[in-house]
Design an enzyme around this catalytic site. Structure first.
Site, PDB file in Angstrom:
ATOM      1  N   ASP A  86       0.832  -1.201   0.000  1.00  0.00           N
ATOM      2  CA  ASP A  86       0.000   0.000   0.000  1.00  0.00           C
ATOM      3  C   ASP A  86       0.866   1.249   0.000  1.00  0.00           C
ATOM      4  O   ASP A  86       0.578   2.214  -0.685  1.00  0.00           O
ATOM      5  CB  ASP A  86      -0.949   0.004   1.213  1.00  0.00           C
ATOM      6  CG  ASP A  86      -0.225  -0.129   2.559  1.00  0.00           C
ATOM      7  OD1 ASP A  86       0.890  -0.675   2.591  1.00  0.00           O
ATOM      8  OD2 ASP A  86      -0.796   0.305   3.577  1.00  0.00           O
ATOM      9  N   ARG A 109       4.824   4.309   6.384  1.00  0.00           N
ATOM     10  CA  ARG A 109       4.276   4.231   7.737  1.00  0.00           C
ATOM     11  C   ARG A 109       4.306   2.781   8.243  1.00  0.00           C
ATOM     12  O   ARG A 109       4.851   1.898   7.568  1.00  0.00           O
ATOM     13  CB  ARG A 109       2.863   4.815   7.761  1.00  0.00           C
ATOM     14  CG  ARG A 109       1.831   3.986   7.038  1.00  0.00           C
ATOM     15  CD  ARG A 109       0.466   4.651   7.120  1.00  0.00           C
ATOM     16  NE  ARG A 109      -0.521   3.905   6.377  1.00  0.00           N
ATOM     17  CZ  ARG A 109      -1.516   4.461   5.693  1.00  0.00           C
ATOM     18  NH1 ARG A 109      -1.631   5.779   5.625  1.00  0.00           N
ATOM     19  NH2 ARG A 109      -2.386   3.707   5.072  1.00  0.00           N
ATOM     20  N   ASP A 110       3.684   2.547   9.387  1.00  0.00           N
ATOM     21  CA  ASP A 110       3.804   1.232  10.015  1.00  0.00           C
ATOM     22  C   ASP A 110       2.866   0.203   9.378  1.00  0.00           C
ATOM     23  O   ASP A 110       2.191  -0.540  10.077  1.00  0.00           O
ATOM     24  CB  ASP A 110       3.559   1.358  11.524  1.00  0.00           C
ATOM     25  CG  ASP A 110       2.235   2.039  11.843  1.00  0.00           C
ATOM     26  OD1 ASP A 110       1.508   2.408  10.890  1.00  0.00           O
ATOM     27  OD2 ASP A 110       1.919   2.201  13.031  1.00  0.00           O
ATOM     28  N   GLU A 111       2.820   0.203   8.034  1.00  0.00           N
ATOM     29  CA  GLU A 111       2.070  -0.813   7.293  1.00  0.00           C
ATOM     30  C   GLU A 111       3.020  -1.485   6.303  1.00  0.00           C
ATOM     31  O   GLU A 111       3.554  -2.530   6.547  1.00  0.00           O
ATOM     32  CB  GLU A 111       0.872  -0.190   6.568  1.00  0.00           C
ATOM     33  CG  GLU A 111      -0.141   0.409   7.519  1.00  0.00           C
ATOM     34  CD  GLU A 111      -1.544   0.438   6.963  1.00  0.00           C
ATOM     35  OE1 GLU A 111      -1.982  -0.519   6.314  1.00  0.00           O
ATOM     36  OE2 GLU A 111      -2.218   1.463   7.184  1.00  0.00           O
ATOM     37  N   ASP A 116      -5.498  -2.938  -2.952  1.00  0.00           N
ATOM     38  CA  ASP A 116      -4.657  -1.981  -3.664  1.00  0.00           C
ATOM     39  C   ASP A 116      -4.015  -2.643  -4.885  1.00  0.00           C
ATOM     40  O   ASP A 116      -3.923  -2.049  -5.960  1.00  0.00           O
ATOM     41  CB  ASP A 116      -3.553  -1.442  -2.737  1.00  0.00           C
ATOM     42  CG  ASP A 116      -4.105  -0.869  -1.434  1.00  0.00           C
ATOM     43  OD1 ASP A 116      -5.027  -1.475  -0.867  1.00  0.00           O
ATOM     44  OD2 ASP A 116      -3.605   0.165  -0.982  1.00  0.00           O
ATOM     45  N   GLU A 142      -2.528   8.884  -1.175  1.00  0.00           N
ATOM     46  CA  GLU A 142      -3.606   8.012  -0.692  1.00  0.00           C
ATOM     47  C   GLU A 142      -4.955   8.734  -0.771  1.00  0.00           C
ATOM     48  O   GLU A 142      -5.967   8.134  -1.134  1.00  0.00           O
ATOM     49  CB  GLU A 142      -3.318   7.629   0.772  1.00  0.00           C
ATOM     50  CG  GLU A 142      -4.350   6.727   1.402  1.00  0.00           C
ATOM     51  CD  GLU A 142      -3.930   6.282   2.804  1.00  0.00           C
ATOM     52  OE1 GLU A 142      -3.132   6.981   3.442  1.00  0.00           O
ATOM     53  OE2 GLU A 142      -4.425   5.238   3.254  1.00  0.00           O
ATOM     54  N   HIS A 167       0.932   6.164  -2.280  1.00  0.00           N
ATOM     55  CA  HIS A 167      -0.051   5.086  -2.333  1.00  0.00           C
ATOM     56  C   HIS A 167      -0.410   4.906  -3.803  1.00  0.00           C
ATOM     57  O   HIS A 167      -1.030   5.770  -4.390  1.00  0.00           O
ATOM     58  CB  HIS A 167      -1.294   5.534  -1.564  1.00  0.00           C
ATOM     59  CG  HIS A 167      -1.649   4.670  -0.408  1.00  0.00           C
ATOM     60  ND1 HIS A 167      -0.883   4.583   0.727  1.00  0.00           N
ATOM     61  CD2 HIS A 167      -2.723   3.849  -0.196  1.00  0.00           C
ATOM     62  CE1 HIS A 167      -1.471   3.761   1.582  1.00  0.00           C
ATOM     63  NE2 HIS A 167      -2.581   3.297   1.047  1.00  0.00           N
TER      64      HIS A 167
HETATM   65  C1  BGC Z   1      -4.179   0.734   3.625  1.00  0.00           C
HETATM   66  C2  BGC Z   1      -4.994   0.676   2.379  1.00  0.00           C
HETATM   67  C3  BGC Z   1      -5.755  -0.604   2.476  1.00  0.00           C
HETATM   68  C4  BGC Z   1      -6.715  -0.377   3.604  1.00  0.00           C
HETATM   69  C5  BGC Z   1      -7.762  -1.395   3.803  1.00  0.00           C
HETATM   70  C6  BGC Z   1      -5.129   0.937   4.735  1.00  0.00           C
HETATM   71  O1  BGC Z   1      -4.576   1.170   5.953  1.00  0.00           O
HETATM   72  O2  BGC Z   1      -3.166   1.666   3.573  1.00  0.00           O
HETATM   73  O3  BGC Z   1      -4.429   1.048   1.235  1.00  0.00           O
HETATM   74  O4  BGC Z   1      -6.290  -1.118   1.350  1.00  0.00           O
HETATM   75  O5  BGC Z   1      -6.059  -0.088   4.801  1.00  0.00           O
HETATM   76  O6  BGC Z   1      -8.885  -0.765   3.681  1.00  0.00           O
END
Ligand code: BGC
Length: 726
Positions: free
Chosen positions: A340, A344-346, A353, A606, A627
């Protein structure tokens, strides 16, 4: 692969320090070839006699580790000497970092409870035909390395003056062999280097370097220092409206790099982590932060090794910047897994996506290998009942599956097949595609629709009720529409593979009938888009006309989120509203693709208004500036504006259709696409109040100009429209 090597781990707990494993060996005969087979539970960097082995950064990459762990093979013949020293540093990487940062998952805690480890086997073939093996085992040593800390979100601490304590014998353990697979994806490599454009002091007194471009990677620092002097950098994507360094949107990810210098001229950089950033704040530097000069800092761009295939350009500079931003969005988020966002912390492989962007991804770059690996992980992570995770590798294990996210299982393989024409991806994924549709069939509360689920809806749709991330389109509507779409793709894939798809054809027929009964009217832009694009509406033209009307009635503004946006312009241009599609594409005010460009974006945001008109941020915690999802619009530019598509029934462009759709608000536009059959170019430009079309095709093509179709063979052609420009 016959593994003689044993899994190694440190005998003691090194805390946060990355272990470095090593062995010494001598060679007395002439070597013909030496190959190193290696992997790690973590990420590794290997060196032979002080020279880095291979170019794969963050090897062995990120897969669904419990089921699939890649190993790599390197030819190290040229690095060998008579006396040899092999070292391998292993960092936490995706394996051991607490991911995702917003809620360390049980799944990840399970991985973290297992040791980090190394498996290495050097196979040497001598000129005389004999072989020998140097394999990881109890004879190897291990010590703490100069990498004192390394982790995906928080960054790295490197101490160049660190003197390792005496090495101790490494310990063997019962690591995984049955899950080992050959390298399947593309290697992550350093791809580009960008010099710092300027260094400035913010109103808060922070010393900040700007690289002029948001990237994924790290900064290489070259400096003359004294032992013990520190360099500390923080990373950020944007400055706030006062021009100060802004990191709140990284959430819990600290994203810092620290290097403790040794004496003399040196260069240092993170080795086992990465960041998404455009700016760095120089928190410490030999002589003070202000002593840092642009020449001390170079941004190193990392991404998966993919061949660039598509290029777009036109007469509008803002649109050209958008095209660049889409490419940078892909580079920054194609680091072994389609993520995504990289900061950040993802940094997770969100399935929604990926399916939104997959068509554009396959045009910009050759991503067949990249997606083949990721889709194999998707299938490996898929539940027995067909459940598909929200992210792949599936750290979340979050039930139930969401429509338009889980549908990546069907949408991505089909897109890859259409782009490259190789049915192998369908053979590999067919069971996964089919199981996904069966999952919906088994979990819905209404036969032939998908009701009763929990979904992300039209994520980030602008028609969301206040306080919600989900647009106003009905969730059951979206879920049922994607049920039909995925079923249709399973049928297509099955037919390509020569399977009897009668049962799924009947299912699809019933879904479409049920859909028409349940949803005779449409309430949002996204609902109109799905009804027309997935051919669910009784009258698709009417659905597209309603969409056009809705857009005009709200001031020529899109309202769509993740679900509707990728198909929005397609529906408009497929049903006679190409001018409106261009109006949306060329719009510069919020909401639009070009609005972020007017705000200085160098990647795709995003949110349509990540930075609002007044300079405030959309939010603190959900505001990524890299994003790729909305970059999916490039697919429309290639396929509709330039008009390049595979001819019906010719996946992979073995025969093409070129049907350009010019718009007088642009003087010219050009798309080029390197297919497996050669380069296709479609260019149109204004000339003497007429459109001039220049087309190059490497294969037979149907060319559509002014509504007339010509069949041409491979070659270059020029056409003039008979339609006078206004
Ligand atoms: C992500 C999105 C992802 C979503 C789920 C987010 O935190 O960054 O791109 O698809 O969560 O809805």
């Amino acid at each position: 692969m016959d593994w003689k090597a044993k899994w190694l781990k440190p005998a003691n707990d090194f805390g946060n320090a990355a272990p470095v494993f090593s062995t010494d060996f001598a060679l007395s005969r002439t070597v013909k070839q030496a190959r190193l087979f290696i992997t790690a539970l973590g990420v590794y960097e290997a060196a032979l006699n002080g020279r880095r082995i291979g170019q794969f950064v963050l090897a062995p990459g990120w897969t669904t580790y419990y089921k699939r762990l890649q190993y790599q093979e390197y030819d190290v013949t040229d690095l060998l000497r008579a006396e040899n020293h092999l070292t391998v540093t292993v960092g936490k990487g995706w394996y051991h970092s607490p991911m995702p940062g917003f809620s360390a998952s049980d799944f990840q805690k399970g991985l973290a409870a297992r040791p980090m480890g190394l498996l290495a086997q050097l196979e040497i073939t001598y000129e005389d035909g004999q072989h020998s093996f140097i394999v990881s085992d109890e004879s190897w040593s291990v010590s703490e390395s100069a990498v004192r800390f390394s982790e995906i979100y928080d960054g790295e601490i490197y101490d160049a003056s660190f003197i390792p304590p005496c090495s101790v014998a490494a310990e063997t353990f019962n690591g995984p062999y049955e899950t080992l697979i050959e390298q399947q994806g593309e290697e992550i490599r350093e791809q580009e280097r960008i010099a710092a454009v300027r260094i400035f002091t913010t109103p808060k007194g922070e010393v900040v370097a700007d690289f002029g471009q948001e990237i994924t990677g790290y900064v290489e620092i070259s400096v003359n220092a004294k032992a013990g002097e520190e360099i500390r950098l923080s990373h950020a994507e944007v400055l706030d409206k006062d021009g100060c360094f802004y990191t709140e949107n990284y959430r819990s990810a600290r994203a810092e790099y620290c290097c403790i210098c040794r004496d003399g001229q040196q260069s240092c950089q993170p080795r086992l982590t990465f960041f998404g950033f455009r700016y760095i704040r120089i928190d410490a530097f030999p002589g003070g932060p202000g002593a840092g000069k642009p020449e001390n800092f170079t941004a190193v761009v990392l991404h998966s090794q993919m061949k660039r295939t598509g290029r777009l350009s036109c007469s509008n500079p803002l649109l050209n910047r958008l095209f660049d931003n889409i490419i940078w969005g892909q580079k920054g988020n194609f680091v072994d897994v389609p993520t995504d966002c990289p900061q950040r912390d993802e940094r997770l492989g969100w399935t929604g996506d990926a399916q939104v962007f997959v068509r554009t991804a396959c045009l910009n770059y050759d991503t067949e290998k990249f997606f083949t690996k990721w889709l194999a992980d998707l299938a490996a992570d898929q539940g027995e009942d067909g459940y598909v995770g929200h992210v792949i590798p599936d750290l979340l294990k979050k039930q139930p599956a969401s429509a338009a996210w889980g549908d990546a299982a069907a949408i991505c393989p089909w897109a890859v097949y259409l782009a490259y024409g190789n049915s192998e991806i369908l053979s590999r994924q067919f069971e996964s595609m089919r199981k996904w549709v069966d999952y919906i069939t088994a979990h819905t509360t209404t036969e032939y629709l998908w009701t009763g689920g929990v979904h992300y809806g039209d994520w980030l749709g602008l028609d969301a009720p206040s306080g919600s991330y989900k647009g106003s389109s009905r969730e059951d509507f979206i879920a049922s529409a994607f049920y039909a779409h995925s079923a249709s793709l399973v049928i297509k894939a099955g037919l390509v593979l020569g399977k009897d798809m009668a049962a799924y054809e009947a299912l699809l027929h019933n879904i479409v009938s049920a859909f028409r009964r349940a949803y005779p009217t449409y309430t949002t832009q996204t609902e109109c888009v799905l009804a027309a694009h997935f051919h669910l509406a009784e009258d698709c033209q009417a659905a597209a006309d309603q969409l056009a009307l809705m857009i005009k009635e709200c001031g020529t503004k899109l309202q769509t989120g993740f679900v509707g946006t990728p198909y929005l312009l397609h529906v408009l241009s497929d049903y006679g509203h190409t001018d409106l599609a261009y109006s949306l594409l060329l719009r510069e005010q919020y909401p639009s693709w070009l609005y972020p460009v007017t705000k200085g974006a160098t990647t795709v945001w995003e949110h349509w208004d990540g930075i609002m008109e007044n300079g405030d941020f959309w939010s603190r915690n959900m505001n990524s500036f890299n994003h790729y999802a909305y970059g999916a619009v490039a697919d429309w530019v290639y396929c509709c504006a330039a008009g390049i598509t595979p001819a019906e029934g010719y996946p992979g462009y073995s025969k093409v259709r070129i049907a350009p759709a010019p718009d007088a608000r642009l003087d010219w536009l050009e798309a080029s696409l390197d297919t497996r059959h050669g380069r296709i170019i479609s260019r149109w430009k204004k000339q003497d109040s007429l459109w001039r079309y220049e087309i190059t095709t490497p294969v037979d093509a149907e060319v559509v100009i002014d509504g007339k179709t010509f069949l041409v063979s491979a070659g270059s052609y020029i056409y003039h429209s008979s339609i006078q420009l206004a």
